[in-house]
Design an enzyme around this catalytic site. Structure first.
Site, short mmCIF file in Angstrom:
data_model
loop_
_atom_site.label_atom_id
_atom_site.label_comp_id
_atom_site.label_asym_id
_atom_site.label_seq_id
_atom_site.Cartn_x
_atom_site.Cartn_y
_atom_site.Cartn_z
N TYR A 293 0.77 -1.27 -0.04
CA TYR A 293 0.08 -0.02 0.13
C TYR A 293 1.05 1.08 -0.01
CZ TYR A 293 -3.57 -3.30 2.09
OH TYR A 293 -4.26 -4.20 2.08
N HIS B 16 -6.28 1.49 -1.14
CA HIS B 16 -6.35 -0.14 -1.51
C HIS B 16 -4.91 -0.39 -1.89
CE1 HIS B 16 -10.90 -0.80 -1.55
NE2 HIS B 16 -10.88 0.33 -2.11
N LYS C 134 -5.23 -5.22 -8.59
CA LYS C 134 -3.76 -5.08 -8.35
C LYS C 134 -2.63 -5.46 -9.29
CE LYS C 134 -5.18 -6.31 -3.36
NZ LYS C 134 -5.75 -5.44 -3.19
#
Length: 242
Positions: free
Chosen positions: A148, A156, A191
């Protein structure tokens, strides 16, 4: 992809209190109180006062342990987190079962005995922490870590991180189906897959933490190919000769 902030005002809060500043405050507080962690199997348990509890939560070191003791909070640290606080930040000491303070070399040997891949994972963890990434376990996403840019309550995680090194017997991502599954999983939770190749550049690198500089880290990001992004925006006009 860039940070995905959680709610209005999250980015402003993050800019107002950078993670680097909170870590410096935590470091100073732990040094002032002469804090000691205790080895407990494959983790380290650390007691904290109210100020340190807040700072540990802000910087995402460890997981709070629920106990009946209302005057003191306990945190369970992974080996990587504990050794980073002890070796890199030099703000805690760690004791064993006999209540004696362990040297850095003794801790190194103990942690390797419990987790043979510890040197590789610690180098990867510290590599990201030094760059002020918040690093947490990524087991729920099928990766080693998630990274992060600030506290998880504000943003997120941007990266799912997998750690590799030569000769570690790790067979992950050796066939195309492994890549496909991992990329699909990372993509489904927005991601980017970050591969950290940790290589030994010194034969004695595993012998002592003093040789940690004998490791190099190579970063690679892997994403799914989007052909639309590689095409020209211009409309091709067909010309004819008469």
């Amino acid at each position: 992809m860039g940070p995905r902030w959680k709610g209005k005002g999250s980015e402003a809060k993050a800019l107002a209190v950078p993670i680097s500043r909170s870590i410096l405050d935590l470091q100073a507080s732990l040094i002032e109180s002469n804090s000691h962690g205790m080895l407990s199997g494959c983790s380290v348990v650390l007691a904290s006062n109210a100020e340190q509890t807040d700072l540990l939560n802000q910087t995402c070191f460890g997981r709070p342990i629920i106990t009946v003791d209302k005057d003191k909070q306990w945190f369970q640290l992974t080996f990587e987190e504990a050794f980073y606080l002890c070796f890199s930040l030099r703000c805690i000491n760690i004791v064993g079962g006999d209540n004696s303070v362990k040297t850095k070399d003794q801790l190194w040997e103990y942690m390797i005995s419990k987790k043979p891949s510890f040197p590789t994972f610690f180098k990867a963890y510290s590599h990201l922490r030094i760059k002020n990434w918040v690093v947490r376990s990524g087991c729920q996403y099928g990766v080693d870590f998630v990274a992060y840019c600030h506290h998880p309550s504000l943003v997120h995680s941007e990266y799912g991180v997998m750690v590799f090194s030569e000769g570690n017997g790790n067979d992950r991502l050796r066939v195309w189906s492994d890549f496909q599954c991992t990329l699909r999983l990372c993509g489904s939770v927005a991601k980017t897959l970050l591969i950290l190749h940790v290589n030994k550049t010194c034969e004695n690198a595993i012998a002592s933490p003093s040789y940690l500089d004998g490791y190099s880290v190579e970063e690679r990001t892997i994403t799914r190919w989007n052909p639309e992004r590689c095409r020209e925006d211009q409309v091709i006009v067909e010309t004819r000769k008469f």
